[in-house]
Design a protein around this motif. Structure first.
Motif, PDB file in Angstrom:
ATOM      1  N   ALA A  27       0.831  -1.203   0.000  1.00 37.06           N
ATOM      2  CA  ALA A  27       0.000   0.000   0.000  1.00 37.06           C
ATOM      3  C   ALA A  27       0.864   1.251   0.000  1.00 37.06           C
ATOM      4  N   VAL A  30       2.178   1.766  -3.409  1.00 35.62           N
ATOM      5  CA  VAL A  30       1.133   2.233  -4.310  1.00 35.62           C
ATOM      6  C   VAL A  30       0.777   3.689  -4.004  1.00 35.62           C
ATOM      7  N   LEU A  31       0.790   4.015  -2.714  1.00 28.60           N
ATOM      8  CA  LEU A  31       0.491   5.395  -2.320  1.00 28.60           C
ATOM      9  C   LEU A  31       1.456   6.372  -3.011  1.00 28.60           C
ATOM     10  N   LEU A  33       2.992   5.871  -5.831  1.00 32.15           N
ATOM     11  CA  LEU A  33       2.621   5.968  -7.249  1.00 32.15           C
ATOM     12  C   LEU A  33       1.409   6.876  -7.425  1.00 32.15           C
ATOM     13  N   VAL A  34       0.431   6.691  -6.541  1.00 30.97           N
ATOM     14  CA  VAL A  34      -0.789   7.496  -6.645  1.00 30.97           C
ATOM     15  C   VAL A  34      -0.465   8.978  -6.455  1.00 30.97           C
ATOM     16  N   THR A  35       0.373   9.253  -5.461  1.00 34.52           N
ATOM     17  CA  THR A  35       0.745  10.643  -5.208  1.00 34.52           C
ATOM     18  C   THR A  35       1.399  11.260  -6.442  1.00 34.52           C
ATOM     19  N   PHE A  37       1.197  10.274  -9.443  1.00 33.54           N
ATOM     20  CA  PHE A  37       0.209  10.384 -10.497  1.00 33.54           C
ATOM     21  C   PHE A  37      -0.650  11.638 -10.282  1.00 33.54           C
ATOM     22  N   ALA A  38      -1.031  11.841  -9.023  1.00 32.38           N
ATOM     23  CA  ALA A  38      -1.843  13.012  -8.694  1.00 32.38           C
ATOM     24  C   ALA A  38      -1.073  14.293  -8.988  1.00 32.38           C
TER      25      ALA A  38
ATOM     26  N   THR C 174       7.743   1.289   1.777  1.00 33.45           N
ATOM     27  CA  THR C 174       7.941   1.149   0.339  1.00 33.45           C
ATOM     28  C   THR C 174       9.276   0.461   0.050  1.00 33.45           C
ATOM     29  N   ILE C 191       7.727   1.410  -9.182  1.00 29.28           N
ATOM     30  CA  ILE C 191       7.884   2.227  -7.973  1.00 29.28           C
ATOM     31  C   ILE C 191       9.306   2.775  -7.899  1.00 29.28           C
TER      32      ILE C 191
END
Ligand SMILES: Nc1ncnc2c1ncn2[C@@H]1O[C@H](COP(=O)(O)OP(=O)(O)OP(=O)(O)O)[C@@H](O)[C@H]1O
Ligand SMILES: Nc1ncnc2c1ncn2[C@@H]1O[C@H](COP(=O)(O)OP(=O)(O)OP(=O)(O)O)[C@@H](O)[C@H]1O
Ligand SMILES: [Mg+2]
Ligand SMILES: [Mg+2]
Ligand SMILES: O=P([O-])([O-])[O-]
Lengths: 311, 347, 377, 259, 259
Positions: A27, A30-31, A33-35, A37-38, C174, C191
């Motif tokens: 998570a 992924v967070l 990546l999401v950040t 992306f945002a 991460t 990542i």
């Protein structure tokens, strides 16, 4: 063999711990990546007006490309100067601390260098224009007089010393501790076995470093340099304070040139409407530059993958 | 502790409660009026202990942007709202829109660092040529002819300009364009014309310090901030006007209201090419931009109280003590008070 | 002890006659290097004087001359390999000295300009109520400068703390995912790649992003400490990931296998074996990451606003940090006519900030040494 | 090429800890000398002092003399690099360079010497050394692959090949076969027998059979207890050590169930 | 507690590379089984499949069945952690945890899983395990010191102690004595003999004497050539393997000069 006793003993609660932990780790990844992306989406949306606007309305009046490319080059020049100075010096300092300095002083010395990272960029900026720039003026004059035929040293030299060269040096000082401290940690982790193998073959200290330490640390060094590059590309305040900005010129010892980050920082406060979109588009371009640079670095690391230190 | 000026603090606490305004007022905008704003806030809070005002000197553009997005209750701006912005203001402020109040007036000095030279006279064309780098030596004939009594050295002129977009730049080049249009053929903008490659620095303090440390340098900066630098006397009409708060105030008196402005809007167009003796035309007027209506009574009270304090004699006096700017005239102050009192609660 | 040794030496019969040690042949005498250094300094001074003496050219000429001369000399006497070794040794020592120059200069500048402003008044009061008039008065009276950085110090501590609280778990997890779980799959590759890209986000963009993000939730221009902390996290996370990842990677696999073979669960292995083994590197990485963001100005300006009074609530109202305090004190002095008090406050704040990061570094080192793999007997 | 080694009254320290005390021993050229003794008695430590690898460890220092054909290794002005290129070493744990191919690993020491070496010479040296280490057949098809992909035993043989390739005067081996299977061990033992016609070989081993098989002389080290220094108890012809030891401790050790 | 292991038609892969092919073997409870064979034949690889340590290596996978008292280790829903806590392992290279004291190293298997254990229980477990590994006397005064300060042999015994402390059903040992001196080896061999009265022990060894001394049954693995998979050639009572092997290859191997 109806029921597997091992299976029944396999405590689901224990496995849950593993699942939760790996899930959390995932998570977190992924967070990120999401950040990212945002951030990209945010940049795109905010920058959009720039790309649909009439080229005449963009600063300079000739469209976004004409506006951005000189400062892209400027950004690259600043980062290049910084890395050209900071990479060899940083690796040298890291080696000094890990393999040359007497053990007792190595730790404190590393600490001293790490201190450079502690200094806020405003201070670097202030130091850069108050102390460094005037100190460099005679050197610039010398360069202009003796090496002026090389375009990057073309005179007349700046009388304030607030040039691209100075900005590059300030950036180099700023990224030095990043490169040094990461490389140092990795150098220190070089397996003793390999260092001893090299020494036992009759290697001098430097040869031991080239056969055992550097190859082992290479991917780490590249990462460290990338981290430094990130900082050099994105640094705002120091460049904004140190550089006498201007149009793209080849000479590094005259006022002129501009970096994207400084362009944003300098103009953002008074910007609104299309100008704001333009600056954010410039941020987007910076983002893309980092992307490309990192792809290149990845490529380099991947090529050496088979022979990486991990075994 | 939150009370660095111990003596003043305890006194003010007692005198307060009477006015009864409460809440926090947020402003964002020009950095030029930051010092004055700190003084206003301190003075205002001394009278209104339950009220708080916070101001972020992000820049005029950022201030107007934030104000128009509803992120700040008032903006400080070195330029009044442009027509399209005034239109947009109706979205956050209601149908009456927003209005501009001149709150801070300060002359922009043309300051230089030339060993042994205290004062120099220049006309608009000469100033424009110097900043355009057409005149490159201090003993250039164009300068020498206006300064027969001054011994000018053969020093190169280093022009230092702002590298950040700035209201100071905008006012300065507006003057050059108006008074020496045939020399200064660039568009008026807060950005220095990119065709003129010269030394530059960030912020007023940046150009001042760069100029102070470079012999032969010349720059333009808020008069209050020029410190040890010498200043240029600017030719207005037939005379050279020495920079001063009074001369700047005079420029404001000759200014004309912006046409088509609403009744409560006090936006001014300065007459940069005035020929009236004793006027110093390179003046920066920084406005406070308020909505004509706010959503609740408490905010309205707060805005009125603060707005009125700023334009009051006491307010202008504190600002002057702190920032060294010029006060607004009594006439403007009176009109401003009327406009501010017109703020209402939105229906 | 040395007496004993020499006793033993004399007591030991040494069979072969020892005229000259063939192992030490072709070795530079001890005085050679200092002599070369002295020569280089003299010639360097001479050369520098020729071109108009300056300390910088003197140092450069001398250093270059010394490295060349010592290398050539060592090569000639001891052989090419030793020559190369000598050259790189001097270059490495040289790079260290070179790195010390800016450090010394910056620290000297900060100390020189910052020390006069350091006082308990500066440390423990805010700027509340300090106006240009106050500064004008102090300059006129020659009294000590009023107003301090306590509010900014608090802001820095709180915002950095929150940024660390956000970034360290996210960053470390991460890194753990990448090293321990990702197995070099497409996701972990993505990542790793984007974390590197993230290091290139200009700090102002991070600030604008955080401001826009909270703007969506809380309405326009919601400025407060936590927004700044999020902005800083965006800048901090990649550094944490990167340094933690590198450190985890060099933990020998043998240790993981040893733990697995004992029936230890993977997550416990990671937490109890892998991370403790790497903790010293991780700690210095985190320190570096904190140092990286603690001095940020631009993103704080657009996310936390600016305050002159004390605010210790990161979830409401504006906040100043030391860098924004420094920034505004320098760029918009409290009193434009008398900037000296502001300049003094700015440098004192810079000194304070540096001292804070030093303390932080020391703390990290302490943690590292407490948890580091124990060596020796 | 072989040289003799004479050690006089050597004390070896780890910082303050005296690990090995007062060793005097003469090692003949063109001979194989085996060091045996219980774990922790300082065999490895002492062996490393013979080519100045001991001082690589922080705090590692010695008192006394080690003479190589009469020249003191620890004499003033002696460069450890010179010493080590004349006295090679194979370690207990295989340590091929992970970033190098198998071939480059073999050539690592040779390339350091900065001598230009032609491709064909290099190839033949690689083959010769790998054959000597009994590894050639297993790796000849993957000389360009990294050395770290080999099994433990293969890696150790690669390290032996690497040391042989430098052609030193003396070869020190610290339990070189402890990770090897019998067939490889046999090959290495044969190799040691070949090497001794040209070189001086010193080998630490736990395998007393191996000591008996390969060595001309054997040195038995022992330790009185934890924290005490290791000492040389007996040094003699291998036959004498195993059949007719002078010391009780030696007899106890070699006549254990192992032998 | 001891359990039997039955392996049926097991293939072991490193990604695409088939390292060990078609192994079927039955290992009796309360017995010691030795794996012998030349280097690289897959002994370690196969051993690691017996407690699912093989799958820790990226690309490591198996086909076939491994039954522990009839339960398939690789059955669906089986947690490798459960498997490994019942089947312990000692590695070729000593690998004590560098961050832990000697005591904590011994207790690692217990403590790392978060099990509560009283101080006195812990102390007695530490002592028992260290005595079992013949290390107690050497380290009893420095239990709080880091394990990495020990010599190689001491470190390996520490690792054995650590494994014993978990009290598994089966203990796998991959050349556990290759870094040990004879006295420690002897102690370990004695220990193996003791352990077999309660546990199932599988040991990889290069020392055929050791195999002969400690094991009840011996499995001989061989490999046809590089890149070929390793295979189980012969599996029988140890006495039979060493005195009367059925296969020519086995005879060649065990009747080498080593015996
Ligand atoms: N790096 C070190 N620092 C401090 N002491 C050490 C170090 N290495 C070894 N020792 C100690 O020195 C003594 C001798 O160790 P050494 O490794 O030489 O023994 P050895 O005979 O080679 O043992 P083994 O047969 O297990 O390899 C031991 O007591 C050991 O604990
Ligand atoms: N991680 C790995 N990846 C790919 N191949 C491997 C790996 N480890 C071992 N191998 C290969 O698998 C085969 C069997 O290796 P293994 O280590 O099991 O042999 P071994 O019998 O234990 O040898 P040794 O006696 O030297 O320990 C060898 O060919 C080896 O090269
Ligand atoms: Mg040893
Ligand atoms: Mg194996
Ligand atoms: O007040 P400025 O807009 O010139 O910074």
């Amino acid at each position: 063999m109806t029921t597997n006793a091992l299976k029944s003993k396999s405590s689901t609660s224990g496995q849950a711990g593993d699942k939760i932990f790996s899930g959390t780790a995932l998570a977190a990844g992924v967070l990120i990546l999401v950040t990212l992306f945002a951030v990209a989406i945010f940049l795109l949306i905010q920058a959009l007006p720039t790309f649909v606007a009439d080229p005449a309305d963009i600063s300079g009046g000739e469209g976004f490309f004409a506006y951005i490319w000189p400062i892209v080059i400027g950004t690259v020049i600043a980062a290049a100067i910084a890395l050209l100075i900071a990479t060899p010096v940083g690796i040298g300092v890291a080696l000094f601390i890990s393999h040359f300095a007497p053990r007792k002083v190595a730790g404190p010395l590393g600490y001293v260098i790490d201190l450079l990272a502690a200094i806020p960029s405003v201070i670097y900026g202030a130091w850069g224009y108050m102390v460094l720039a005037p100190a460099l003026v005679p050197i610039f004059e010398w360069l202009a007089a003796n090496l002026g035929f090389i375009p990057i040293f073309a005179g007349p030299a700046s009388q304030t010393g607030k040039t691209m060269f100075t900005a590059g040096i300030v950036l180099a000082v700023m990224v030095l501790p990043i490169i040094t401290s990461l490389s140092r940690e990795i150098f220190l982790q070089t397996p003793k076995l390999h260092e001893e193998a090299a020494l036992a073959l009759g290697a001098t200290r430097w040869e031991m470093i080239t056969t055992a330490v550097i190859p082992f640390a290479r991917p780490g060094i590249i990462s460290a340099v990338m981290l430094g590059l990130g900082r050099a590309l994105g640094e705002t305040m120091a460049v904004a304070l140190v550089l006498s900005t201007g149009n793209l010129i080849p000479s590094l010892i005259k006022s002129g040139n501009q970096t994207i980050a400084a362009e944003i920082a300098l103009n953002f406060p008074e910007a609104f409407g299309l100008r704001l979109a333009e600056l954010i588009a410039a941020g987007l371009v910076l983002f893309l530059i980092t992307l490309i640079v990192n792809m290149i670095a990845r490529g380099i690391i991947a090529r050496h993958k088979e022979f990486s230190g991990a075994n | 502790s939150d009370n660095p000026t111990a003596a003043a603090g305890s006194e003010s606490a007692s005198s307060s409660a009477a006015s009864g305004v409460t809440g926090t007022l947020t402003g964002i905008g020009a950095s030029s009026q930051n010092s004055a704003m700190e003084a206003w806030i301190t003075g205002f809070k001394a009278e209104n202990a339950d009220a708080n005002v916070q101001y972020s000197p992000d820049g005029s553009g950022a201030g107007r942007e934030a104000f128009l997005a509803g992120g700040a209750q008032f903006a400080g701006s070195d330029a009044y709202l442009k027509p399209e912005e005034a239109e947009k203001a109706k979205e956050v402020c209601g149908p009456e829109g927003a209005f501009n109040i001149p709150a801070y007036v300060s002359p922009i000095a043309i300051a230089f660092n030339l060993e042994g030279v205290e004062e120099i006279n220049m006309d608009a064309a000469t100033i424009a040529k110097v900043f355009k780098k057409e005149i490159t030596k201090w003993n250039d004939e164009a300068i020498a002819s206006q300064n027969p009594d001054v011994e000018l050295p053969d020093t190169a002129i280093t022009v230092v300009h702002r590298n950040d977009e700035s209201g100071t730049t905008e006012n300065f080049v507006e003057y050059l364009k108006a008074a020496a249009g045939d020399v200064w053929n660039y568009d008026v903008s807060g950005d220095w014309p990119s065709d003129i490659q010269s030394e530059n620095a960030k912020g007023t303090s940046g150009v001042v310090s760069t100029t102070t440390s470079t012999d032969g340098a010349i720059t333009y900066a808020d008069f209050s901030a020029v410190g040890k630098l010498s200043t240029v006397n600017v030719k207005v009409g037939e005379e050279y006007t020495k920079i001063s708060a009074e001369a700047a105030a005079k420029a404001l008196e000759t200014a004309t209201p912006v046409k088509d402005a609403a009744e409560n809007d006090l936006a001014l167009d300065l007459e940069r090419d005035t020929t009236e003796a004793g006027t110093y035309p390179i003046v920066l007027v920084s406005y406070h931009i308020f909505c004509s209506s706010y959503k609740d009574q408490a905010t309205v009270d707060l805005v009125k109280a603060f707005g009125n304090y700023v334009i009051s004699d006491a307010g202008q006096k504190t600002a002057q003590d702190s920032a060294g700017n010029a006060p607004i005239s009594a006439a403007i102050s009176e009109k401003a008070a009327k406009s501010i009192d017109g703020i209402t609660v939105a229906k | 002890m040395s007496v004993m040794t020499s006793n033993k030496h004399s007591a030991t019969p040494t069979p072969p006659s020892r005229k000259r040690n063939s192992l030490s042949k072709g070795k530079l005498p001890r005085w050679a290097v200092p002599a070369t250094a002295a020569g280089a300094i003299i010639i360097g001074a001479a050369l520098s004087t020729l071109t108009g003496f300056s300390v910088a050219t003197f140092a450069i000429y001398s250093a270059v001359l010394f490295v060349i001369a010592a290398t050539v000399l060592t090569s000639a006497v001891e052989g090419k390999r030793q020559g190369r070794n000598a050259m790189w040794t001097y270059l490495i020592y040289g790079s260290f000295l070179l790195a010390l120059i800016p450090l010394a200069s910056v620290l000297f500048t900060v100390l020189e300009k910052g020390l006069p402003g350091m006082s308990s008044h500066f440390l423990f009061t805010s700027m509340n109520g300090v106006t240009g008039a106050v500064d004008n008065q102090t300059v006129a009276d020659g009294t000590p400068v009023l107003g301090g950085a306590y509010h900014a110090l608090m802001g820095t501590l709180l915002i950095t703390l929150w940024a660390t609280v956000i970034s360290v778990p996210v960053g470390m997890l991460t890194a753990i995912y990448l090293v321990e779980y990702g197995k070099n799959g497409p996701l972990s590759k993505a990542i790793t790649f984007f974390v590197d890209v993230m290091t290139g986000i200009p700090s102002i963009v991070a600030g604008l992003f955080a401001a826009a993000f909270f703007g969506l939730i809380l309405g326009p221009n919601a400025r407060m400490g936590i927004v700044a902390a999020v902005a800083l996290s965006v800048l901090m996370i990649p550094t944490v990931v990167r340094s933690t990842e590198e450190m985890l990677k060099i933990v020998p696999n043998e240790l993981r296998e040893a733990a697995y073979a004992l029936g230890v669960r993977r997550w416990r292995t990671i937490l109890k074996v892998v991370i403790p083994t790497a903790i010293s590197g991780i700690a210095s990485g985190v320190t570096l990451a904190i140092a990286r963001v603690i001095g940020e100005t631009a993103p704080i300006l657009v996310t936390a606003g600016i305050a002159s009074q004390i605010n210790t609530n990161v979830f409401a109202n504006w906040m100043s940090t030391l860098p924004t305090f420094i920034y505004y004190q320098i760029l918009t002095p409290t009193s434009p006519t008398n900037i000296d008090p502001s300049v003094q406050r700015a440098w004192a704040a810079a000194l304070l900030l540096i001292l804070m990061v030093m303390a932080l570094n020391l703390g990290a080192r302490l943690i590292a040494s407490l948890f580091a793999p124990k060596k020796g007997r | 090429m072989a040289k003799r080694i004479d050690v006089n009254a050597l004390n070896v320290y780890y910082s303050k800890f005296l690990a090995v005390e007062d060793i005097s021993i003469n090692i003949e050229p063109k001979s194989v000398t085996a060091f045996i003794g219980p774990s922790g008695c300082g065999k490895s430590t002492f062996l490393r002092t013979l080519n100045r690898m001991h001082e690589v460890i922080p705090g590692g220092r010695v008192e006394g003399e080690v003479l190589l054909d009469g020249d003191d290794l620890y004499g003033p002005g002696v460069d450890p690099v010179t010493v080590r290129s004349q006295i090679g070493m194979v370690f207990q744990r295989p340590n091929p360079f992970p970033t190098m191919s198998i071939k480059d690993n073999v050539l690592a020491g040779v390339k350091l010497n900065g001598k230009k070496i032609s491709r064909s010479d290099a190839d033949s040296l690689v083959e010769k050394s790998l054959r000597g280490a009994n590894l050639w057949n297993e790796v000849k098809d993957r000389l360009e692959k990294p050395g770290s992909g080999l099994s433990g035993g293969q890696q150790q043989r690669l390290c032996i090949a690497r040391t042989i390739a430098v052609k030193p005067d003396v070869i020190l081996m610290d339990e070189p076969c402890s990770a090897l299977d019998p067939i490889s061990t046999l090959a290495i033992e044969d190799l040691i027998n070949e090497l001794k016609s040209d070189y001086t070989v010193v080998i630490v081993t736990h395998n007393m059979q191996q000591a008996a098989r390969v060595s001309d002389k054997t040195a038995f080290f022992n330790i009185a207890g934890t924290g005490k220094p290791g000492k040389l108890i007996e040094y003699n012809d291998t036959a004498a050590i195993f059949s007719n030891p002078e010391q009780k401790a030696t007899e106890d050790y070699v006549s254990g169930r192992f032998g």
